[in-house]
Each structure stands twice: as structure tokens, then as C-alpha cells.
Design a protein around this motif. Structure first.
Motif, PDB file in Angstrom:
ATOM      1  N   LYS A 160       0.859  -1.192   0.000  1.00  0.00           N
ATOM      2  CA  LYS A 160       0.000   0.000   0.000  1.00  0.00           C
ATOM      3  C   LYS A 160       0.891   1.236   0.000  1.00  0.00           C
ATOM      4  CE  LYS A 160      -3.604  -2.422   2.521  1.00  0.00           C
ATOM      5  NZ  LYS A 160      -4.355  -2.516   3.789  1.00  0.00           N
ATOM      6  N   VAL A 161       1.394   1.532  -1.193  1.00  0.00           N
ATOM      7  CA  VAL A 161       2.279   2.680  -1.395  1.00  0.00           C
ATOM      8  C   VAL A 161       1.729   3.502  -2.552  1.00  0.00           C
ATOM      9  CG1 VAL A 161       4.325   1.524  -0.449  1.00  0.00           C
ATOM     10  CG2 VAL A 161       3.818   1.312  -2.891  1.00  0.00           C
ATOM     11  N   SER A 162       2.424   4.551  -2.916  1.00  0.00           N
ATOM     12  CA  SER A 162       1.961   5.417  -3.999  1.00  0.00           C
ATOM     13  C   SER A 162       1.836   4.652  -5.315  1.00  0.00           C
ATOM     14  CB  SER A 162       2.922   6.595  -4.185  1.00  0.00           C
ATOM     15  OG  SER A 162       4.117   6.140  -4.801  1.00  0.00           O
ATOM     16  N   VAL A 163       1.063   5.209  -6.212  1.00  0.00           N
ATOM     17  CA  VAL A 163       0.871   4.608  -7.529  1.00  0.00           C
ATOM     18  C   VAL A 163       2.208   4.498  -8.261  1.00  0.00           C
ATOM     19  CG1 VAL A 163      -0.257   4.898  -9.765  1.00  0.00           C
ATOM     20  CG2 VAL A 163      -1.489   5.444  -7.669  1.00  0.00           C
ATOM     21  N   ALA A 164       2.994   5.547  -8.232  1.00  0.00           N
ATOM     22  CA  ALA A 164       4.297   5.529  -8.900  1.00  0.00           C
ATOM     23  C   ALA A 164       5.193   4.436  -8.323  1.00  0.00           C
ATOM     24  CB  ALA A 164       4.968   6.895  -8.791  1.00  0.00           C
ATOM     25  N   ALA A 165       5.181   4.284  -7.000  1.00  0.00           N
ATOM     26  CA  ALA A 165       6.006   3.253  -6.369  1.00  0.00           C
ATOM     27  C   ALA A 165       5.528   1.855  -6.756  1.00  0.00           C
ATOM     28  CB  ALA A 165       5.989   3.418  -4.855  1.00  0.00           C
ATOM     29  N   ARG A 166       4.220   1.663  -6.841  1.00  0.00           N
ATOM     30  CA  ARG A 166       3.693   0.365  -7.270  1.00  0.00           C
ATOM     31  C   ARG A 166       4.135   0.060  -8.699  1.00  0.00           C
ATOM     32  NH1 ARG A 166      -2.598  -0.437  -5.230  1.00  0.00           N
ATOM     33  NH2 ARG A 166      -2.064  -1.439  -3.274  1.00  0.00           N
ATOM     34  N   ALA A 167       4.057   1.050  -9.572  1.00  0.00           N
ATOM     35  CA  ALA A 167       4.486   0.850 -10.967  1.00  0.00           C
ATOM     36  C   ALA A 167       5.957   0.466 -11.017  1.00  0.00           C
ATOM     37  CB  ALA A 167       4.208   2.106 -11.788  1.00  0.00           C
ATOM     38  N   GLU A 168       6.775   1.140 -10.237  1.00  0.00           N
ATOM     39  CA  GLU A 168       8.208   0.831 -10.201  1.00  0.00           C
ATOM     40  C   GLU A 168       8.461  -0.589  -9.718  1.00  0.00           C
ATOM     41  OE1 GLU A 168      10.851   2.455 -11.376  1.00  0.00           O
ATOM     42  OE2 GLU A 168       9.441   3.936 -12.157  1.00  0.00           O
ATOM     43  N   ILE A 169       7.728  -1.014  -8.714  1.00  0.00           N
ATOM     44  CA  ILE A 169       7.883  -2.377  -8.190  1.00  0.00           C
ATOM     45  C   ILE A 169       7.584  -3.394  -9.290  1.00  0.00           C
ATOM     46  CG2 ILE A 169       6.850  -4.082  -6.613  1.00  0.00           C
ATOM     47  CD1 ILE A 169       6.493  -1.654  -4.624  1.00  0.00           C
ATOM     48  N   ILE A 170       6.482  -3.195  -9.985  1.00  0.00           N
ATOM     49  CA  ILE A 170       6.098  -4.120 -11.047  1.00  0.00           C
ATOM     50  C   ILE A 170       7.164  -4.166 -12.138  1.00  0.00           C
ATOM     51  CG2 ILE A 170       4.457  -4.457 -12.955  1.00  0.00           C
ATOM     52  CD1 ILE A 170       2.266  -3.456 -11.018  1.00  0.00           C
ATOM     53  N   LEU A 171       7.555  -3.006 -12.613  1.00  0.00           N
ATOM     54  CA  LEU A 171       8.529  -2.957 -13.705  1.00  0.00           C
ATOM     55  C   LEU A 171       9.864  -3.552 -13.291  1.00  0.00           C
ATOM     56  CD1 LEU A 171       7.580   0.523 -15.161  1.00  0.00           C
ATOM     57  CD2 LEU A 171       7.012  -1.744 -16.100  1.00  0.00           C
ATOM     58  N   HIS A 172      10.301  -3.264 -12.071  1.00  0.00           N
ATOM     59  CA  HIS A 172      11.551  -3.836 -11.563  1.00  0.00           C
ATOM     60  C   HIS A 172      11.461  -5.365 -11.505  1.00  0.00           C
ATOM     61  CE1 HIS A 172      15.247  -4.166  -9.275  1.00  0.00           C
ATOM     62  NE2 HIS A 172      14.607  -4.937  -8.415  1.00  0.00           N
TER      63      HIS A 172
END
Length: 176
Positions: A160-172
Motif C-alpha cells: 500500500k504505497v503510492s501509484v508511482a512506487a507500485r508501478a516501479e515495483i512491477i517494472l523492476h
């Protein structure tokens, strides 16, 4: 490697917002079949709605998810799906008892890692297209926690973090 990536999980957990962020970054995204069906059914006074005829709704969602997947196969880049054929099949199976999930076991239709958004009561909202309550949304999430691994998918529950952080997690995770 399968480039069709599912983002699923709890209704109202931020999937659509996350998909919008991935689209903003230039990735292909596929909107949730259920929302598209509800909009269409409401516009034409139809009955294939989760709160009127859940089985008809789930069957239509399966059909639309199948077509969405087929239309995305030619892309060479990541394509992100707001829910999948598995979600619709799990819903239909829960409603009718039909063993529809078994038919999706092989071959794996999507990327091996499915990203799930967990229940997040602080951001959950109902609207004309999402009329079920938070308890129903949590039950749906719990069904998906079982359905995806039963079909051989790995699960990554997004924090449960920011949208940008979630996107980064997925892409990483996808690139690593």
C-alpha cells in the motif's frame, strides 16, 4: 516469455489507477472487462450485471477477457491487464459451482507472475459500476489468492504505497 501481465486483486484497491500510470509511461493496458460490461449493460438497460444476473455477467466477462487476450498477443512489449480470464472464471465458478477454472490450467495464459492489490479500506469506494461492499471485495480477493496459484501462477502482493512506487515495483520485478 509471456508479456501479458495481470494486475488483479481486491476491488477498490487501486488497480485502475495503477493501470493508468503504466499507460502514462507508454505501456499497453487493457481495461477491466467487468467495468466495460457494466457500462454497456447500464446504457442499454441490460441484465448481465453482477447484482442482477451474476452468472451472465461472469460468462460475458470471460468472453471479453478471452478476446482481450487474443487481441494483445501480437504486442512485443509488456501489456498490462486490469483483471483477467482467471478472475472471471473464478467468479463464475464461485456463483455456479461449474469447474471452469480447470479449463484454464494449461497452457499458462498470462505472465507467470500476477500482481495483486490487497484490500485497502482507506481508498475503497462504491460507485454506479461497483455496487458491492468492502466485505464482498475482500472475499473476491481471497478467492483470487487461491485461484491463481492453483493454476500455476506466482503471486506478488503489492504494498500500500503510492501509484508511482507500485508501478516501479512491477517494472523492476518484470525486468529483473
Amino acid at each position: 516469455m509471456n508479456h501479458l501481465v495481470v494486475i488483479s486483486g481486491c476491488s477498490g484497491g487501486g488497480k485502475s489507477t495503477l493501470l493508468a500510470e503504466l499507460a502514462r509511461r507508454g505501456y499497453g493496458v487493457v481495461d477491466e472487462p467487468g467495468r466495460r460490461i457494466v457500462r454497456d449493460e447500464l446504457a442499454r438497460n441490460g441484465t448481465a450485471l453482477p447484482w442482477i444476473d451474476g452468472a451472465a455477467f461472469a460468462r460475458r466477462a470471460m468472453s471479453l477477457a478471452h478476446a482481450d487476450r487474443a487481441a494483445s498477443l501480437q504486442s512485443g512489449d509488456w501489456v498490462f491487464f486490469d483483471r483477467s480470464l482467471v478472475d472471471a472464471a473464478a467468479h463464475l465458478q464461485q456463483l455456479t459451482g461449474e469447474p471452469v477454472l480447470k479449463s484454464l490450467a494449461e497452457p499458462r495464459l498470462y505472465h507467470r507472475c500476477v500482481f495483486l492489490v490487497p484490500p485497502w479500506p482507506e481508498i475503497y469506494e462504491t460507485d454506479p459500476e461497483r455496487q458491492h461492499d468492502f466485505t464482498d471485495a475482500v472475499a473476491e480477493y481471497e478467492r483470487l489468492l487461491i485461484a491463481y496459484p492453483a493454476l500455476g501462477y506466482g503471486i506478488a502482493v503489492l504494498p500500500k504505497v503510492s501509484v508511482a512506487a507500485r508501478a516501479e515495483i512491477i517494472l523492476h520485478m518484470l525486468e529483473g
